[in-house]
Write a protein that holds these residues in place. Structure first.
Motif, PDB file in Angstrom:
ATOM      1  N   LYS A 157       0.553  -1.145  -0.178  1.00 34.46           N
ATOM      2  CA  LYS A 157       0.242  -0.335   0.001  1.00 34.46           C
ATOM      3  C   LYS A 157       0.649   0.968   0.672  1.00 34.46           C
ATOM      4  O   LYS A 157       0.701   2.316  -1.284  1.00 34.46           O
ATOM      5  CB  LYS A 157      -1.151   0.395   0.855  1.00 34.46           C
ATOM      6  CG  LYS A 157      -2.427  -0.612   1.110  1.00 34.46           C
ATOM      7  CD  LYS A 157      -2.728  -0.379   2.721  1.00 34.46           C
ATOM      8  CE  LYS A 157      -4.281  -1.912   2.553  1.00 34.46           C
ATOM      9  NZ  LYS A 157      -5.090  -1.619   3.889  1.00 34.46           N
ATOM     10  N   LYS A 158       1.742   1.473   1.003  1.00 34.69           N
ATOM     11  CA  LYS A 158       3.221   2.378   0.656  1.00 34.69           C
ATOM     12  C   LYS A 158       3.133   2.730  -0.304  1.00 34.69           C
ATOM     13  O   LYS A 158       3.241   3.498  -1.255  1.00 34.69           O
ATOM     14  CB  LYS A 158       3.490   2.179   1.978  1.00 34.69           C
ATOM     15  CG  LYS A 158       3.299   2.728   3.273  1.00 34.69           C
ATOM     16  CD  LYS A 158       3.915   2.653   4.285  1.00 34.69           C
ATOM     17  CE  LYS A 158       3.669   2.727   6.343  1.00 34.69           C
ATOM     18  NZ  LYS A 158       4.436   2.225   6.604  1.00 34.69           N
ATOM     19  N   ASP A 159       4.329   1.970  -0.542  1.00 34.03           N
ATOM     20  CA  ASP A 159       4.871   1.191  -2.244  1.00 34.03           C
ATOM     21  C   ASP A 159       4.434   2.171  -3.083  1.00 34.03           C
ATOM     22  O   ASP A 159       4.290   2.864  -4.056  1.00 34.03           O
ATOM     23  CB  ASP A 159       5.652   0.275  -2.604  1.00 34.03           C
ATOM     24  CG  ASP A 159       6.114   0.248  -1.374  1.00 34.03           C
ATOM     25  OD1 ASP A 159       6.686   1.145  -0.141  1.00 34.03           O
ATOM     26  OD2 ASP A 159       6.891  -1.037  -0.855  1.00 34.03           O
ATOM     27  N   ILE A 160       3.345   1.338  -3.673  1.00 38.47           N
ATOM     28  CA  ILE A 160       2.085   1.649  -5.048  1.00 38.47           C
ATOM     29  C   ILE A 160       1.105   2.911  -4.739  1.00 38.47           C
ATOM     30  O   ILE A 160       1.411   3.381  -5.551  1.00 38.47           O
ATOM     31  CB  ILE A 160       1.556   0.224  -5.243  1.00 38.47           C
ATOM     32  CG1 ILE A 160       1.919  -0.935  -5.009  1.00 38.47           C
ATOM     33  CG2 ILE A 160       0.591   0.449  -6.463  1.00 38.47           C
ATOM     34  CD1 ILE A 160       1.783  -2.343  -5.547  1.00 38.47           C
ATOM     35  N   GLY A 161       0.640   3.490  -3.363  1.00 35.94           N
ATOM     36  CA  GLY A 161      -0.062   3.966  -3.141  1.00 35.94           C
ATOM     37  C   GLY A 161      -0.985   3.905  -2.768  1.00 35.94           C
ATOM     38  O   GLY A 161      -1.518   3.224  -2.240  1.00 35.94           O
ATOM     39  N   ILE A 162      -2.573   4.684  -3.387  1.00 39.35           N
ATOM     40  CA  ILE A 162      -3.715   4.656  -2.657  1.00 39.35           C
ATOM     41  C   ILE A 162      -4.569   3.261  -3.954  1.00 39.35           C
ATOM     42  O   ILE A 162      -4.743   3.676  -4.274  1.00 39.35           O
ATOM     43  CB  ILE A 162      -4.162   5.911  -3.149  1.00 39.35           C
ATOM     44  CG1 ILE A 162      -3.830   7.190  -2.209  1.00 39.35           C
ATOM     45  CG2 ILE A 162      -6.329   5.939  -2.291  1.00 39.35           C
ATOM     46  CD1 ILE A 162      -4.383   8.286  -2.839  1.00 39.35           C
ATOM     47  N   LEU A 163      -4.649   2.658  -2.631  1.00 36.51           N
ATOM     48  CA  LEU A 163      -5.214   1.320  -3.200  1.00 36.51           C
ATOM     49  C   LEU A 163      -6.841   1.644  -3.735  1.00 36.51           C
ATOM     50  O   LEU A 163      -7.627   2.831  -3.471  1.00 36.51           O
ATOM     51  CB  LEU A 163      -5.563   0.477  -2.685  1.00 36.51           C
ATOM     52  CG  LEU A 163      -4.153  -0.009  -2.437  1.00 36.51           C
ATOM     53  CD1 LEU A 163      -4.412  -1.592  -0.870  1.00 36.51           C
ATOM     54  CD2 LEU A 163      -3.823  -0.808  -3.390  1.00 36.51           C
ATOM     55  N   PRO A 164      -7.339   1.351  -5.083  1.00 38.56           N
ATOM     56  CA  PRO A 164      -9.001   1.850  -4.872  1.00 38.56           C
ATOM     57  C   PRO A 164      -9.784   1.030  -4.113  1.00 38.56           C
ATOM     58  O   PRO A 164      -9.611  -0.719  -4.063  1.00 38.56           O
ATOM     59  CB  PRO A 164      -8.762   0.986  -6.236  1.00 38.56           C
ATOM     60  CG  PRO A 164      -8.131   0.196  -7.034  1.00 38.56           C
ATOM     61  CD  PRO A 164      -6.793   0.240  -5.954  1.00 38.56           C
ATOM     62  N   THR A 165     -10.576   1.111  -3.296  1.00 38.75           N
ATOM     63  CA  THR A 165     -11.910   0.510  -3.141  1.00 38.75           C
ATOM     64  C   THR A 165     -13.025  -0.256  -3.859  1.00 38.75           C
ATOM     65  O   THR A 165     -13.148  -0.574  -3.418  1.00 38.75           O
ATOM     66  CB  THR A 165     -12.331   1.942  -1.926  1.00 38.75           C
ATOM     67  OG1 THR A 165     -12.805   2.630  -2.038  1.00 38.75           O
ATOM     68  CG2 THR A 165     -11.263   1.814  -0.769  1.00 38.75           C
ATOM     69  N   ASN A 166     -12.859   1.141  -4.818  1.00 35.03           N
ATOM     70  CA  ASN A 166     -14.069   0.365  -5.959  1.00 35.03           C
ATOM     71  C   ASN A 166     -14.222  -0.466  -6.598  1.00 35.03           C
ATOM     72  O   ASN A 166     -12.948  -0.899  -6.601  1.00 35.03           O
ATOM     73  CB  ASN A 166     -14.946   1.120  -6.090  1.00 35.03           C
ATOM     74  CG  ASN A 166     -16.207   1.612  -6.342  1.00 35.03           C
ATOM     75  OD1 ASN A 166     -17.327   0.799  -6.952  1.00 35.03           O
ATOM     76  ND2 ASN A 166     -17.095   2.971  -6.610  1.00 35.03           N
ATOM     77  N   LYS A 167     -14.784  -1.624  -7.056  1.00 35.34           N
ATOM     78  CA  LYS A 167     -14.809  -3.353  -8.042  1.00 35.34           C
ATOM     79  C   LYS A 167     -14.895  -1.525  -9.170  1.00 35.34           C
ATOM     80  O   LYS A 167     -14.175  -2.688  -9.930  1.00 35.34           O
ATOM     81  CB  LYS A 167     -16.159  -3.348  -7.639  1.00 35.34           C
ATOM     82  CG  LYS A 167     -15.998  -4.898  -6.490  1.00 35.34           C
ATOM     83  CD  LYS A 167     -16.855  -6.034  -6.975  1.00 35.34           C
ATOM     84  CE  LYS A 167     -16.940  -6.522  -5.772  1.00 35.34           C
ATOM     85  NZ  LYS A 167     -17.808  -8.030  -5.674  1.00 35.34           N
ATOM     86  N   ASN A 168     -15.746  -0.919  -9.887  1.00 32.47           N
ATOM     87  CA  ASN A 168     -15.618  -0.369 -10.926  1.00 32.47           C
ATOM     88  C   ASN A 168     -13.915   0.311 -11.121  1.00 32.47           C
ATOM     89  O   ASN A 168     -13.864   0.014 -12.285  1.00 32.47           O
ATOM     90  CB  ASN A 168     -16.590   0.147 -10.984  1.00 32.47           C
ATOM     91  CG  ASN A 168     -17.943  -0.204 -11.410  1.00 32.47           C
ATOM     92  OD1 ASN A 168     -18.850  -1.722 -11.144  1.00 32.47           O
ATOM     93  ND2 ASN A 168     -19.571   1.167 -10.131  1.00 32.47           N
ATOM     94  N   GLU A 169     -13.567   0.734  -9.885  1.00 33.30           N
ATOM     95  CA  GLU A 169     -12.231   1.170 -10.043  1.00 33.30           C
ATOM     96  C   GLU A 169     -11.645   0.469 -10.821  1.00 33.30           C
ATOM     97  O   GLU A 169     -10.294   1.468 -11.442  1.00 33.30           O
ATOM     98  CB  GLU A 169     -12.071   2.362  -8.549  1.00 33.30           C
ATOM     99  CG  GLU A 169     -12.801   3.507  -8.726  1.00 33.30           C
ATOM    100  CD  GLU A 169     -12.402   3.649  -7.568  1.00 33.30           C
ATOM    101  OE1 GLU A 169     -11.680   5.149  -7.606  1.00 33.30           O
ATOM    102  OE2 GLU A 169     -12.731   3.961  -6.958  1.00 33.30           O
ATOM    103  N   LYS A 170     -11.383  -0.261 -10.247  1.00 31.17           N
ATOM    104  CA  LYS A 170     -10.395  -1.649  -9.818  1.00 31.17           C
ATOM    105  C   LYS A 170     -10.272  -2.186 -11.236  1.00 31.17           C
ATOM    106  O   LYS A 170      -8.933  -2.012 -11.996  1.00 31.17           O
ATOM    107  CB  LYS A 170     -10.830  -2.931  -9.080  1.00 31.17           C
ATOM    108  CG  LYS A 170      -9.996  -4.392  -9.308  1.00 31.17           C
ATOM    109  CD  LYS A 170     -10.207  -5.595  -8.293  1.00 31.17           C
ATOM    110  CE  LYS A 170     -11.052  -6.298  -8.855  1.00 31.17           C
ATOM    111  NZ  LYS A 170     -11.626  -7.837  -8.743  1.00 31.17           N
TER     112      LYS A 170
END
Lengths: 241, 171
Positions: free
Chosen positions: B124-137
Motif C-alpha cells: 500500500k505504501k509503495d504503490i500508493g492509494i488502493l482503489p476501494t471500488n470494484k468498478n475502479e479496480k
C-alpha cells in the motif's frame, strides 16, 4: 523489540489503567490475560498483583488467590464425590462441582468403564468452562486422545495451597521441586486449582515434602535450597535416633 | 392509490370488469403493490450502525484470555517424577518439555517473519492509494500499468474481503 523501552514488572491495584500505546504494533495482536479487562479502548486492572508482560505481546497480572475459577484446558486435581452410570461428579475446588464422563478416559467404552470409588483423586483437564454452566472434565489429552498423565491418582497425599504457588510449581525449573528431587524419590501432580498431589514410598517423606512445598511459597530460590538442606539433615538425624 | 384505481374503473364498463381475466389482472397488481410496500417497511425498520467510524479509532486488536495456561513462564508440566520413582511419568514429562520448547521456538520465529497483513501494508505504501471500488479496480487494471496489475488485484481481493465483513442492509 528493540525500539521500545524495556518493561519492568510492577505492582498494580484494581482500577488502575494501563497504557499499552507505547507497545502497540500494527503487526500483532496484543493478548491480555487474567486480571485485565479491556473496555472502551482502555485496559484496566481488576485484580491486585504484579503486572507482567512477555515480548510486549502478552500482558497479565500475576496474582495469588485461593478461589479457583475453572478455565478451558487447565489441568486440575479433583475428588470424586458422587457417581452415576454415565458420569462422575468431581469436586475441583470451584464454586460448582464438575462433571467427568465415564467415557472420557483412555480406552474407555460403554462396556469397559473405569471403576473409581467415591473419594478417589483424578488428574483431569477442563474441557468445558462457562460461567453459566457446570464445568466438565476429561481424562484424555485434547490432541492425541491418550491419557498423557491424566487419570486416577492412586495412593499419595493431597495438599492444598494458593493458586500462585501451584502456577510456580508447574514450571519445570521450579526451585523447590528440583531441590527436593535431588534428595528424594517422589512423584507429583500439580493442578491449577490449588491442589498438589505427592506420592513417595515412605510416609515420613510425604510429610516432609508436603511441609517443604507449603513453606516454599514466599521463599527465594536461595532460601529454598537452604531449607531443603536443613530438612534433609534433620531427617537423617531422626533416622539415626 | 385507491383514487387512482377508481379512475381506472370509471373508464371501463361494468361488464368488462366482471370478466375473469380483468379481475385476475387487478388482483395481481394489488398483490405486487402490497409486496412492495411490505418490503419497504421492512427495510426501513432495520437500523444500521455507522461501522467505519467506530472501528478505525482503535487499530490494535486486543484479545483477552481468562486462563493462565498461556501466560506461564518457562513451561507447564503438571506431572513429574524424581529419581525414577515413576518411569512412565518421567518419560512423559521429558517429552512434554521438548514439545513446549519447540513450540516456543516456533512462536519466536513467527514473530520475526513477515505476516500477510504486513505485506499488504508495505505494498500500500509503495504503490500508493488502493482503489476501494470494484468498478475502479477494472479501470485501473486495464490501464497501462501491466506489471503492477497482478499485485494490485491481490490487494483488491483483500480489500473486498474487508468490505464484505461490514453490515449489509437487506433489500
Amino acid at each position: 523489540m528493540s525500539e521500545t523501552t524495556e518493561f519492568q514488572p510492577y505492582a498494580i491495584l484494581p482500577g488502575e489503567t494501563i497504557s499499552l500505546d507505547k507497545y502497540k504494533n500494527d503487526k500483532d495482536v496484543i493478548k491480555i490475560g487474567p486480571g485485565l479487562l479491556h473496555e472502551k479502548q482502555q485496559v484496566t486492572a481488576i485484580k491486585a498483583g504484579t503486572l507482567k508482560n512477555h515480548n510486549n505481546q502478552k500482558w497479565w497480572i500475576d496474582s495469588s488467590q485461593r478461589r479457583y475459577v475453572p478455565s478451558l484446558n487447565e489441568h486440575v486435581i479433583g475428588k470424586i464425590i458422587a457417581k452415576t452410570q454415565d458420569y462422575f461428579r468431581v469436586d475441583i475446588g470451584s464454586a460448582h462441582s464438575a462433571l467427568l464422563s465415564t467415557l472420557a478416559f483412555e480406552g474407555a467404552t460403554k462396556r469397559n468403564k473405569p471403576n473409581l470409588e467415591i473419594g478417589a483423586l483424578v488428574y483431569a483437564r477442563v474441557s468445558l468452562a462457562n460461567k453459566d454452566m457446570e464445568p466438565e472434565l476429561e481424562c484424555i489429552s485434547a490432541t492425541t486422545g491418550k491419557a498423557n498423565g491424566f487419570g486416577e491418582l492412586k495412593d499419595g497425599f493431597l495438599i492444598k495451597c494458593s493458586l500462585g504457588l501451584c502456577r510456580s510449581l508447574l514450571n519445570p525449573n521450579t526451585p523447590i521441586l528440583t531441590a527436593l528431587g535431588e534428595h528424594f524419590a517422589f512423584e507429583t501432580a500439580v493442578g491449577m486449582n490449588g491442589r498438589v498431589w505427592i506420592n513417595t514410598p515412605d510416609i515420613s517423606n510425604t510429610i516432609l515434602l508436603s511441609n517443604a512445598i507449603k513453606n516454599s511459597e514466599f521463599l527465594s530460590a536461595k532460601e529454598i535450597k537452604q531449607m531443603v538442606k536443613e530438612l534433609v539433615k534433620q531427617s537423617e538425624d531422626d533416622m539415626e535416633l | 392509490m385507491s383514487s387512482h384505481r377508481q379512475l381506472h374503473v370509471k373508464e371501463l364498463s361494468g361488464n368488462i370488469l366482471k370478466m375473469k381475466f380483468m379481475q385476475r389482472n387487478r388482483e395481481q397488481q394489488q398483490k405486487e403493490e402490497e409486496e412492495k410496500e411490505q418490503k419497504r417497511a421492512l427495510s426501513e425498520a432495520h437500523w444500521v450502525l455507522d461501522f467505519n467510524s467506530i472501528s478505525q479509532e482503535n487499530e490494535t486488536k486486543i484479545e483477552s484470555e481468562s486462563s493462565f495456561m498461556n501466560f506461564l513462564e518457562g513451561g507447564n508440566i503438571g506431572r513429574r517424577s524424581y529419581q525414577k520413582f515413576n518411569n512412565a511419568i518421567e518419560k512423559l514429562a521429558e517429552e512434554q518439555m521438548k514439545e513446549q520448547k519447540v513450540k516456543k521456538i516456533e512462536e519466536n520465529e513467527q514473530k520475526d517473519s513477515v505476516s500477510d497483513k504486513e505485506m499488504v501494508d508495505r505494498y500500500k505504501k509503495d504503490i500508493g492509494i488502493l482503489p476501494t471500488n470494484k468498478n475502479e479496480k477494472h479501470s485501473l487494471s486495464t490501464e497501462d500499468k501491466v506489471e503492477n496489475s497482478n499485485k494490485k488485484q491481490k490487494l483488491n481481493s483483500k480489500k473486498s474481503k474487508d468490505i464484505s465483513k461490514e453490515f449489509i442492509k437487506p433489500e
